[in-house]
Design a protein around this motif. Structure first.
Motif, PDB file in Angstrom:
ATOM      1  N   MET A 160      -1.644  -7.648  -5.229  1.00  0.00           N
ATOM      2  CA  MET A 160      -1.706  -6.588  -4.225  1.00  0.00           C
ATOM      3  C   MET A 160      -1.593  -5.232  -4.918  1.00  0.00           C
ATOM      4  N   ARG A 161      -2.489  -4.283  -4.556  1.00  0.00           N
ATOM      5  CA  ARG A 161      -2.438  -2.932  -5.104  1.00  0.00           C
ATOM      6  C   ARG A 161      -2.043  -1.968  -3.987  1.00  0.00           C
ATOM      7  N   ILE A 162      -1.178  -1.039  -4.316  1.00  0.00           N
ATOM      8  CA  ILE A 162      -0.623  -0.114  -3.327  1.00  0.00           C
ATOM      9  C   ILE A 162      -0.718   1.308  -3.857  1.00  0.00           C
ATOM     10  N   PHE A 163      -1.115   2.217  -2.983  1.00  0.00           N
ATOM     11  CA  PHE A 163      -1.165   3.651  -3.258  1.00  0.00           C
ATOM     12  C   PHE A 163      -0.245   4.304  -2.231  1.00  0.00           C
ATOM     13  N   ASP A 164       0.877   4.865  -2.681  1.00  0.00           N
ATOM     14  CA  ASP A 164       1.777   5.566  -1.757  1.00  0.00           C
ATOM     15  C   ASP A 164       1.301   7.014  -1.664  1.00  0.00           C
ATOM     16  N   PRO A 165       0.761   7.429  -0.519  1.00  0.00           N
ATOM     17  CA  PRO A 165       0.142   8.754  -0.425  1.00  0.00           C
ATOM     18  C   PRO A 165       1.101   9.899  -0.121  1.00  0.00           C
ATOM     19  N   VAL A 173       2.780  -1.008  -6.561  1.00  0.00           N
ATOM     20  CA  VAL A 173       2.370   0.400  -6.514  1.00  0.00           C
ATOM     21  C   VAL A 173       1.738   0.786  -7.853  1.00  0.00           C
ATOM     22  N   ARG A 174       0.513   1.292  -7.771  1.00  0.00           N
ATOM     23  CA  ARG A 174      -0.200   1.705  -8.979  1.00  0.00           C
ATOM     24  C   ARG A 174      -0.598   3.173  -8.948  1.00  0.00           C
ATOM     25  N   ALA A 175      -0.433   3.827  -7.808  1.00  0.00           N
ATOM     26  CA  ALA A 175      -0.779   5.244  -7.699  1.00  0.00           C
ATOM     27  C   ALA A 175       0.051   5.863  -6.584  1.00  0.00           C
ATOM     28  N   LEU A 176       0.263   7.179  -6.701  1.00  0.00           N
ATOM     29  CA  LEU A 176       1.008   7.890  -5.659  1.00  0.00           C
ATOM     30  C   LEU A 176       0.592   9.344  -5.640  1.00  0.00           C
ATOM     31  N   VAL A 177       0.907   9.995  -4.516  1.00  0.00           N
ATOM     32  CA  VAL A 177       0.786  11.442  -4.391  1.00  0.00           C
ATOM     33  C   VAL A 177       2.151  11.983  -4.018  1.00  0.00           C
ATOM     34  N   GLU A 178       2.588  13.003  -4.762  1.00  0.00           N
ATOM     35  CA  GLU A 178       3.862  13.643  -4.502  1.00  0.00           C
ATOM     36  C   GLU A 178       3.629  15.032  -3.920  1.00  0.00           C
ATOM     37  N   GLU A 222      -8.878   1.952  10.423  1.00  0.00           N
ATOM     38  CA  GLU A 222      -9.752   3.007   9.921  1.00  0.00           C
ATOM     39  C   GLU A 222      -9.000   4.336   9.841  1.00  0.00           C
ATOM     40  N   LYS A 223      -9.060   4.999   8.700  1.00  0.00           N
ATOM     41  CA  LYS A 223      -8.478   6.329   8.481  1.00  0.00           C
ATOM     42  C   LYS A 223      -6.965   6.350   8.724  1.00  0.00           C
ATOM     43  N   MET A 224      -6.310   5.209   8.558  1.00  0.00           N
ATOM     44  CA  MET A 224      -4.855   5.114   8.701  1.00  0.00           C
ATOM     45  C   MET A 224      -4.214   5.024   7.323  1.00  0.00           C
ATOM     46  N   LEU A 225      -3.174   5.839   7.073  1.00  0.00           N
ATOM     47  CA  LEU A 225      -2.433   5.822   5.815  1.00  0.00           C
ATOM     48  C   LEU A 225      -0.963   5.582   6.093  1.00  0.00           C
ATOM     49  N   VAL A 226      -0.335   4.816   5.210  1.00  0.00           N
ATOM     50  CA  VAL A 226       1.083   4.481   5.336  1.00  0.00           C
ATOM     51  C   VAL A 226       1.802   4.964   4.084  1.00  0.00           C
ATOM     52  N   ASN A 227       2.924   5.655   4.271  1.00  0.00           N
ATOM     53  CA  ASN A 227       3.676   6.148   3.127  1.00  0.00           C
ATOM     54  C   ASN A 227       5.160   5.898   3.314  1.00  0.00           C
ATOM     55  N   SER A 228       5.910   6.029   2.218  1.00  0.00           N
ATOM     56  CA  SER A 228       7.359   5.859   2.282  1.00  0.00           C
ATOM     57  C   SER A 228       8.088   7.176   2.504  1.00  0.00           C
ATOM     58  N   ALA A 229       7.452   8.308   2.138  1.00  0.00           N
ATOM     59  CA  ALA A 229       8.089   9.631   2.217  1.00  0.00           C
ATOM     60  C   ALA A 229       9.479   9.631   1.579  1.00  0.00           C
ATOM     61  N   ALA A 230       9.710   8.748   0.617  1.00  0.00           N
ATOM     62  CA  ALA A 230      11.044   8.607   0.034  1.00  0.00           C
ATOM     63  C   ALA A 230      11.473   9.907  -0.635  1.00  0.00           C
ATOM     64  N   GLN A 266      -7.224  -2.105   2.662  1.00  0.00           N
ATOM     65  CA  GLN A 266      -7.788  -0.887   3.239  1.00  0.00           C
ATOM     66  C   GLN A 266      -6.700   0.138   3.539  1.00  0.00           C
ATOM     67  N   VAL A 267      -5.632  -0.305   4.204  1.00  0.00           N
ATOM     68  CA  VAL A 267      -4.586   0.633   4.609  1.00  0.00           C
ATOM     69  C   VAL A 267      -3.769   1.109   3.425  1.00  0.00           C
ATOM     70  N   LEU A 268      -3.421   0.212   2.522  1.00  0.00           N
ATOM     71  CA  LEU A 268      -2.487   0.535   1.437  1.00  0.00           C
ATOM     72  C   LEU A 268      -3.177   1.011   0.168  1.00  0.00           C
ATOM     73  N   TRP A 269      -4.497   0.914   0.094  1.00  0.00           N
ATOM     74  CA  TRP A 269      -5.174   1.377  -1.117  1.00  0.00           C
ATOM     75  C   TRP A 269      -6.444   2.178  -0.815  1.00  0.00           C
TER      76      TRP A 269
END
Length: 282
Positions: free
Chosen positions: A1-6, A26-31, A208-216, A245-248
């Motif tokens: 499983m690949r995850i991008f925390d946006p 998690v392999r990528a993130l946006v801060e 579609e066009k849904m993003l999930v983040n942790s906002a940690a 789709q949602v997580l990457w």
């Protein structure tokens, strides 16, 4: 499983978090740049913080195999402080940096005239620099704040497909998706959304066009919430492709509009400006 925390604030997290996130997929993130918990007293403190998001944090993330990008802005809360507003004039020299994939977080905190000005000005900066915008929807009066946000976006020159409306919930998801913008959800212990509520929204509104983040951040937060949403989706009957789709793919598609997304993690240099997180010769 690949995850991008946006949307995650790694400057407030430990290297153990980076390791645990990598192990979770998690392999990528946006801060996104954000309020630091206490008032800044001058623009210079923003500039040191921006420099850390452009240099130290990508270096630290690379030690653990994670691609790090950032968004930069004058955040809504500090847009009300006249000591901080000169940051708006300095942002153009930061928004040209390669790892900046959006203008953000911008939006509303208390919905003041100063926040109106900062939001409109930074939406224009996104237009000027060919960048998407990450928009923080307020934690109080959320639906009214969302409608006000959408009105300002419509008055701007930034197309809705270049806008991510974040911190949404059940009361705001329909208006957000109807606007044509991307929809972001922060999964957070005790407040905001949890993984089961997120699954219910995805069942009702699709992926579609849904993003999930942790906002940690420094608060009671969990940098593994993205993985917990993925597991909850699979348990609820979503397919592995839905999860991907949602997580990457969705965060890659949104931030990829910047033309700056680099998902390959280069071999880290041994030092960043004379410093290393690899203590004891690890």
């Amino acid at each position: 499983m690949r995850i991008f925390d946006p949307h995650i604030h790694m400057t407030s997290r430990t290297t153990d978090d980076y390791r645990a996130m990598y192990d979770a997929g998690v392999r990528a993130l946006v801060e996104p740049s954000f309020w630091l918990g206490q008032p800044r007293t001058s623009p210079a403190s923003f500039f040191d913080y921006f420099d850390a998001l452009l240099g130290w944090e990508p270096f630290r993330a690379s030690q653990y195999g994670i691609a790090h990008h950032c968004t930069l802005a004058l955040n809504p809360k500090e847009a009300n402080d006249p000591r901080c507003t000169p940051v708006l004039d300095a942002l153009p020299r930061y928004l040209v940096k390669d790892s900046v994939v959006a203008v953000g977080e911008i939006g509303y905190d208390s919905m003041t005239p100063a926040e109106d000005h900062a939001l409109a000005a930074q939406l224009q900066l996104a237009v000027d620099h060919g960048l998407p915008a990450l928009v923080h929807t307020p934690h109080r009066d959320k639906l009214a704040g969302l409608h006000r946000t959408i009105d300002v976006i419509r008055e701007s020159d930034l197309p809705p497909e270049l806008v991510l409306l974040d911190h949404l919930n059940e009361t705001t998801v329909k208006a957000a998706t109807d606007s044509g913008c991307w929809a972001g959800f922060s999964i957070y212990p005790d407040t905001k959304m949890d993984e089961d509520r997120m699954v219910t929204i995805l069942q009702s509104h699709g992926t579609e066009k849904m993003l999930v983040n942790s906002a940690a951040d420094w608060g009671n937060s969990d940098p593994l919430k993205t993985r917990k949403v993925a597991d909850a989706m699979l348990k609820a009957g979503f397919t592995e492709d839905d999860v991907d789709q949602v997580l990457w793919r969705n965060p890659v598609a949104f931030y990829g509009q910047s033309g700056r997304l680099q998902l390959d993690v280069l071999t880290p240099a041994p030092l960043h400006e004379g410093n290393s997180v690899l203590r004891g010769g690890e």
